[in-house]
Design an enzyme around this catalytic site. Structure first.
Site, PDB file in Angstrom:
ATOM      1  CG  ASP A 101     -14.799  -6.674 -10.925  1.00 58.14           C
ATOM      2  OD1 ASP A 101     -15.078  -6.678 -12.141  1.00 58.14           O
ATOM      3  OD2 ASP A 101     -15.574  -7.125 -10.058  1.00 58.14           O
ATOM      4  CB  ALA A 102     -10.852  -9.083 -13.524  1.00 58.26           C
ATOM      5  CE  LYS A 103     -17.811  -9.491 -11.858  1.00 63.51           C
ATOM      6  NZ  LYS A 103     -16.902  -9.434 -10.696  1.00 63.51           N
TER       7      LYS A 103
ATOM      8  CE  LYS B 216     -11.145  -8.649  -1.885  1.00 61.99           C
ATOM      9  NZ  LYS B 216     -12.260  -9.611  -1.664  1.00 61.99           N
TER      10      LYS B 216
ATOM     11  CE  LYS C 233     -12.543  -6.336  -6.289  1.00 64.46           C
ATOM     12  NZ  LYS C 233     -13.339  -7.577  -6.154  1.00 64.46           N
TER      13      LYS C 233
ATOM     14  CG  ASN D  47     -13.503  -9.826  -9.215  1.00 62.16           C
ATOM     15  OD1 ASN D  47     -12.699  -8.940  -8.940  1.00 62.16           O
ATOM     16  ND2 ASN D  47     -14.552 -10.097  -8.446  1.00 62.16           N
TER      17      ASN D  47
ATOM     18  CD  GLU E  11     -11.987 -12.727  -2.818  1.00 62.36           C
ATOM     19  OE1 GLU E  11     -13.156 -12.346  -3.036  1.00 62.36           O
ATOM     20  OE2 GLU E  11     -11.284 -12.251  -1.905  1.00 62.36           O
TER      21      GLU E  11
ATOM     22  CD  GLU F 205     -16.872 -12.670  -4.810  1.00 64.43           C
ATOM     23  OE1 GLU F 205     -17.358 -11.770  -5.504  1.00 64.43           O
ATOM     24  OE2 GLU F 205     -15.829 -12.533  -4.145  1.00 64.43           O
TER      25      GLU F 205
ATOM     26  CG  HIS G 199     -18.510 -11.663  -1.282  1.00 68.18           C
ATOM     27  ND1 HIS G 199     -19.764 -11.326  -1.768  1.00 68.18           N
ATOM     28  CD2 HIS G 199     -17.618 -10.911  -1.968  1.00 68.18           C
ATOM     29  CE1 HIS G 199     -19.633 -10.414  -2.712  1.00 68.18           C
ATOM     30  NE2 HIS G 199     -18.357 -10.139  -2.850  1.00 68.18           N
TER      31      HIS G 199
ATOM     32  CD  GLU H   8     -15.036  -8.149   0.496  1.00 66.78           C
ATOM     33  OE1 GLU H   8     -14.348  -7.831  -0.486  1.00 66.78           O
ATOM     34  OE2 GLU H   8     -15.952  -9.003   0.447  1.00 66.78           O
TER      35      GLU H   8
END
Length: 377
Positions: free
Chosen positions: A26-28, A175, A177, A208, A232, A258, A306, A326
């Site tokens: 994800d973005a992290k 959903k 990312k 994220n 989100e 979350e 979450h 989810e």
């Protein structure tokens, strides 16, 4: 039927490592803060009573933390023996005080989440009711969206294909990312997915915690015409003021929560955002989750829990305002049962408690376990 005065006579804690079919990002990960996620680490708690009742609960971590949770419950878990399993609040408070020197949030309470969930599971099993019915269900099924097919490592064609597969399998929303270093790439992928799905399919995005306030506002304004269900985690999870400003500036609902690990941490966000997203294992169990849900209901804030659909389907069914659960299938290897999904909804299991039992395959993923036995007070 359980006699008055039943007592906990057996407790087992176990650590499991559940590998994903393929690592996800994800973005992290895209911004170098974390490595790709390749497995989910799970802490389970099995409780047995003198009268033969059983309860099953679990917590989890990603990337780090489960060894610490396991170490904590090894220290405090024996104190469960002899306690009345119906006294969930009293037991929770006792375990908090047993580990008071390490605080009332984070690793300590996330370890206790497995115990708390097991006690609620046991209580519902004693009543012969699904947990949702014990709590007071408003519905027998809940809306469900899929996340696991929309991660950033997947090429756009794969994201679209998996979204179509999810919808064909009965999922109600999708959903994906966002939060890549180049926002234009996020917008390109999102527009392509919206075109592929059509305007009628509920679509969410999850950043994220990638953006600062200005970037989040810029993204939100750029996607207003896509009719997203929510944006989100656009900002740092603890930036309640920033989320409030963003929610006020945009028509698209803002969702977050979350990553928070206590009731106290949720209070400021509940009034700041449109959708709050507590996670039972992360906030310390069903007992604190119910407090968060009550605060959200009072504030007219939607709740969309979450992950861990196996627990959250019951809690979402027992919340007055219908939202979403989810769908992420990563924990499926641990359990014999499967969630029933059709027509965009996930059915609440009709079995007592959570309706879960550990599978035979779970043994292959076992890292360590410990048992405590006693006749009860």
């Amino acid at each position: 039927m359980t006699r008055v005065g039943d007592a906990i006579a057996y407790v087992r804690f176990a650590r499991y490592a559940v590998p994903l079919a393929a690592p996800v990002s994800d973005a992290k990960v895209a911004t170098g803060r974390q490595r790709p996620l390749s497995q989910i680490d799970v802490l389970t708690c099995e409780i047995g009573t003198r009268d033969g009742l059983r309860g099953l609960g679990f917590s989890y971590t990603t990337r780090a933390g489960t060894p610490a949770q396991y170490a904590h419950v090894r220290e405090v878990g024996e104190s469960l023996l002899g306690r009345d399993p119906s006294d969930i609040g009293k037991t929770y408070e006792a375990l908090l005080w047993a580990g008071a020197s390490v605080g009332r949030s984070g690793v300590a309470t996330q370890a206790l989440a497995a115990v708390d969930v097991a006690l609620w599971d046991l209580k519902a099993r004693r009543a012969g009711l699904p947990l949702a019915k014990l709590l007071g269900a408003y519905r027998d099924s809940v809306r469900v969206y899929n996340t696991s097919g929309g991660y950033l490592q997947a090429p756009l064609d794969e994201v679209k294909e998996r979204a179509a597969q999810s919808l064909a399998g009965g999922i109600g929303g999708i959903k994906i990312k966002v939060g890549q270093p180049d926002m234009k790439e996020d917008l390109r992928r999102l527009a392509a997915v919206r075109e592929h799905l059509g305007d009628g399919v509920p679509l969410m995005v999850d950043a994220n915690q990638q953006w600062d306030r200005a970037s989040a506002l810029r993204f939100g304004r750029a996607v207003e015409d896509l009719g997203l269900v929510w944006i989100e985690e656009p900002l740092d999870a603890y930036d309640a003021e920033g989320h409030a400003r963003l929610a006020a500036a945009l028509d698209t609902p803002i969702a977050t929560g979350e990553m928070l690990s206590s009731v106290a941490e949720h209070i400021g966000l509940i009034e700041a955002v449109d959708v709050i997203q507590p996670d039972v294992p992360r906030v310390g169990g069903i007992t604190p989750y119910l407090k968060i849900a009550a605060l959200a209901d009072h504030a007219h804030t939607q709740v969309a829990p979450h992950f861990v659909m196996e627990i959250h389907v019951h809690l979402a069914a027992a919340f007055p305002r219908e939202s979403w659960v989810e769908h992420i299938e990563w924990l499926a290897p641990l359990f014999e049962e499967r969630m029933r999904i059709e027509g965009g909804r996930m059915a609440v299991p009709d079995r007592p408690g959570l309706g879960l039992s550990l599978s035979g395959r779970a043994r292959d993923r076992l890292i360590d376990d410990v048992e405590f036995h006693g006749s009860g007070r």
